[in-house]
Design a protein around this motif. Sequence first.
Motif, mmCIF file in Angstrom:
data_model
loop_
_atom_site.group_PDB
_atom_site.id
_atom_site.type_symbol
_atom_site.label_atom_id
_atom_site.label_comp_id
_atom_site.label_asym_id
_atom_site.label_seq_id
_atom_site.Cartn_x
_atom_site.Cartn_y
_atom_site.Cartn_z
ATOM 1 N N ALA A 53 0.811 -1.250 0.082
ATOM 2 C CA ALA A 53 -0.099 -0.161 0.233
ATOM 3 C C ALA A 53 1.124 1.353 -0.043
ATOM 4 N N VAL A 54 0.316 2.348 -0.936
ATOM 5 C CA VAL A 54 1.443 3.634 -0.712
ATOM 6 C C VAL A 54 0.891 4.642 -1.452
ATOM 7 N N GLY A 86 -1.032 -4.278 -9.466
ATOM 8 C CA GLY A 86 -1.560 -4.450 -8.264
ATOM 9 C C GLY A 86 -1.428 -4.013 -7.033
ATOM 10 N N ILE A 87 -0.357 -2.633 -7.599
ATOM 11 C CA ILE A 87 -0.286 -1.667 -5.848
ATOM 12 C C ILE A 87 -1.409 -0.918 -5.581
ATOM 13 N N LYS A 88 -1.491 -1.718 -4.086
ATOM 14 C CA LYS A 88 -3.033 -0.515 -4.027
ATOM 15 C C LYS A 88 -2.236 1.425 -3.471
ATOM 16 N N GLY A 103 -4.320 -2.727 5.794
ATOM 17 C CA GLY A 103 -3.922 -4.213 6.054
ATOM 18 C C GLY A 103 -3.379 -4.935 4.538
ATOM 19 N N ALA A 104 -2.213 -3.969 4.155
ATOM 20 C CA ALA A 104 -1.436 -4.787 3.946
ATOM 21 C C ALA A 104 0.561 -4.888 4.231
ATOM 22 N N ASN A 141 7.431 0.100 10.843
ATOM 23 C CA ASN A 141 6.501 -0.304 9.799
ATOM 24 C C ASN A 141 6.319 0.224 8.335
ATOM 25 N N LEU A 142 7.159 1.469 8.660
ATOM 26 C CA LEU A 142 7.002 2.021 7.638
ATOM 27 C C LEU A 142 8.059 2.509 7.030
ATOM 28 N N GLU A 143 7.759 3.036 5.582
ATOM 29 C CA GLU A 143 9.297 2.985 4.748
ATOM 30 C C GLU A 143 8.825 4.942 4.235
ATOM 31 N N PHE A 144 9.596 4.757 4.725
ATOM 32 C CA PHE A 144 9.263 6.598 4.526
ATOM 33 C C PHE A 144 10.134 7.070 3.453
#
Length: 547
Positions: free
Chosen positions: A338-339, A372-374, A457-458, A501-504
């Motif tokens: 999820a992006v 398929g990337i949200k 939910g990813a 849990n996050l890539e910034f």
Amino acid sequence: MSLWDRRNYQEPDLDREAEVHFCGLLLLCGSLLQGALYTTSSIQLTVLQRRSLAWTLMPSRKPIAFLSYVRNDDDHDLGAITKLRERLEGEVKVQSGRPFEIFQDRNDIRWGQFWDERITDSLSEATFLIPIITPSFFQSVACRKEFDAFRKMEQTLGVPRLILPLYYVTCDQLGQTPPSDPIVKAIGERQWTDWRSFRFKPFDDHDVRSALATLASNIKSSISEINSIAVAASSARPVIESEKEINPDSTKVVVAKLPAVLPRIPQWIEAGRPPKSEYYVFTKKFDEIINAIELTGSPDDLLQSNTALSTEVRRFKKVHARLLKSLVSSRATAESIAVTLLLDNSGSLRGRPIACMAAWVFILDEWCESVGIKLEILGYTTRAWKGGQSRDLWLANGKPTSPGRLNDLRHIVYKSFEETSENSLARLSVMLREGLLKENIDGEALVWACDRLEKQGADKHILIVISDGAPVDDATLSVNPSNFLEKHLISMAEWLEAKPNLEFLPIGIGFKPKYYRDAQEVKPDEIGLPILWRLNALLQPAKEQQS
């Protein structure tokens, strides 16, 4: 001799030292600016000074501006600055239907018409300073005092639109990073009119006349904004905030019958939010989260912006055809991604930068959906320039000190996670509409975007912010510390960078943002490239990523 005769009376030049001493504010809103006044010592008023004071005491006043300039600059350009002042007076009158006088005293004594004790009167009470920015301006003691005095007046009255700089000759000082001169810094943070390309053109030139019309229109808009603030300040009643918005730790009580000071509202106080910092919001009552489709405007506006955006998209697809063909077309990993793309929609991006941003985001949206990337696309700006209803409410409540953020946020949802890319062209073309891009308050936008992203939910969450500079809101910065918005942005960036849990991924257009640890700098034409490379790598098989 009548007042009108005195106005045209030609006196010999005054001694420069006497002029510097008198270059204070003679009358400046009574006690409101007591601390900002310069003293006149025991200097006796000359006829010219008394004339200036007489203008101050006139009961009926017109919108007035003061021209702050260096006389030698005008002399060198054979009176071009004087001619510019005359043409600007005429253009404002043509557009507004009312006389607009700009005081330009050839003896450099330009103080004589200031605000009454409050900004609660009609439009005719508006007063501006128009500094003509040249290298000599920064060396002039008089010009610096004038600028400082008007800046203090802005801060005291809470009206951050009294100074309208006109950039006349290129100044090395404005290129310093960071600026060491506080006046250079203050000018650099403002919206100025760039007159450098028109300096040697005749005033009957079409481009010069068009630029004059734009400048006059800006002045007219500022007058209207100030008038609306005056109405709000004189007629609005204090508003009691809802319990959810009031700081629960505050012990202040708001009495509805009095213009009481509202308690400051910490932006984030719930459990699980970013750590507390010295960041406050005066009110969130006028903030909005709006779907971009509601901002598309008339059918003609939509057609025009769609056409412009389609042209940019085709150009980028042609230029980067080889890269786009090399991107994966199917997922090689079962990991869900999820992006969120968080887009700076500030006024400094007008023109080419915002068109490039919108085109690249459209291309990214198409590709993400195909693999398929949200993807969610968000934008952030404000509903008004230099304050809105939040600031009007602050004025109506007696201008409490250190009020915190004083503008109405506009957070835009261009595309939510639940929506497809079917209408993305129409939604993203909103960014090209005139009037959308205003000021930027980045820290709150980051937390808003992160909050929405983490609800998805990813397996992997990626937050990408694209901006072109520092957070700026004149209304907020005029009555809070100058680094108020920057400190909050840095605090929120550190919080995001530490989340496991996050890539910034921060991206700066034309600059490398100092607020983030691992920011990338790109040109407007290359905004989408680092994003495509990163997302494409995530979809590659593990062996290919290692190689």
